[in-house]
Scaffold this active site. Structure first.
Site, PDB file in Angstrom:
ATOM      1  N   CYS A 178       0.903  -1.107  -0.068  1.00 15.39           N
ATOM      2  CA  CYS A 178      -0.009   0.007  -0.288  1.00 15.39           C
ATOM      3  C   CYS A 178       0.831   1.269  -0.109  1.00 15.39           C
ATOM      4  O   CYS A 178       1.567   1.332   1.169  1.00 15.39           O
ATOM      5  CB  CYS A 178      -0.947   0.036   1.024  1.00 15.39           C
ATOM      6  SG  CYS A 178      -1.739   1.606   1.607  1.00 15.39           S
ATOM      7  N   CYS A 211      -0.151   3.852   2.626  1.00 16.17           N
ATOM      8  CA  CYS A 211       0.288   3.372   3.863  1.00 16.17           C
ATOM      9  C   CYS A 211       1.874   3.865   4.268  1.00 16.17           C
ATOM     10  O   CYS A 211       2.159   4.351   5.348  1.00 16.17           O
ATOM     11  CB  CYS A 211       0.202   1.865   4.028  1.00 16.17           C
ATOM     12  SG  CYS A 211      -1.308   1.330   3.901  1.00 16.17           S
TER      13      CYS A 211
END
Length: 104
Positions: free
Chosen positions: A29, A32
């Site tokens: 991600c 993230c």
């Protein structure tokens, strides 16, 4: 920042005596990875008032599924065993600090 798992979530998060922000994330991600260093800074500056932990949803699928986590990064703040705030998506540090102001 400490990593929590499905196995120790209750002990580390729900039974904590101070607010806990849980960062639900995954290796793949991109957003993230953008949020992680910001959370580390906030943990360094405000760790006495709020604990920040991370949970890898790929390694620990059970709890995120129970909580209905469908998008990451999702940040949830727990206080006294209850979810008191949820922030979905990557945000700049100033926005996160505003969102967390009642806890820090």
């Amino acid at each position: 920042m400490k990593a929590v798992t499905d196995a120790d979530f209750d002990t580390e998060v729900l039974k904590s005596d101070k607010p806990v922000l849980v960062d639900f994330w995954a290796e793949w991600c991109g957003p993230c990875r953008m949020v992680a260093p910001i959370l580390e800074e906030i943990a360094g500056e405000h760790g006495d008032k709020i604990e920040i932990v991370k949970m890898n949803i790929d390694e620990n699928p059970q709890r995120p599924a129970q909580l209905g986590i469908t998008g990451i990064p999702t940040l949830q703040v727990y206080k006294d065993g209850e979810i008191v705030k949820q922030i979905v998506g990557a945000k700049p540090k100033a926005a996160l600090l505003r969102e967390l102001s009642e806890f820090i």
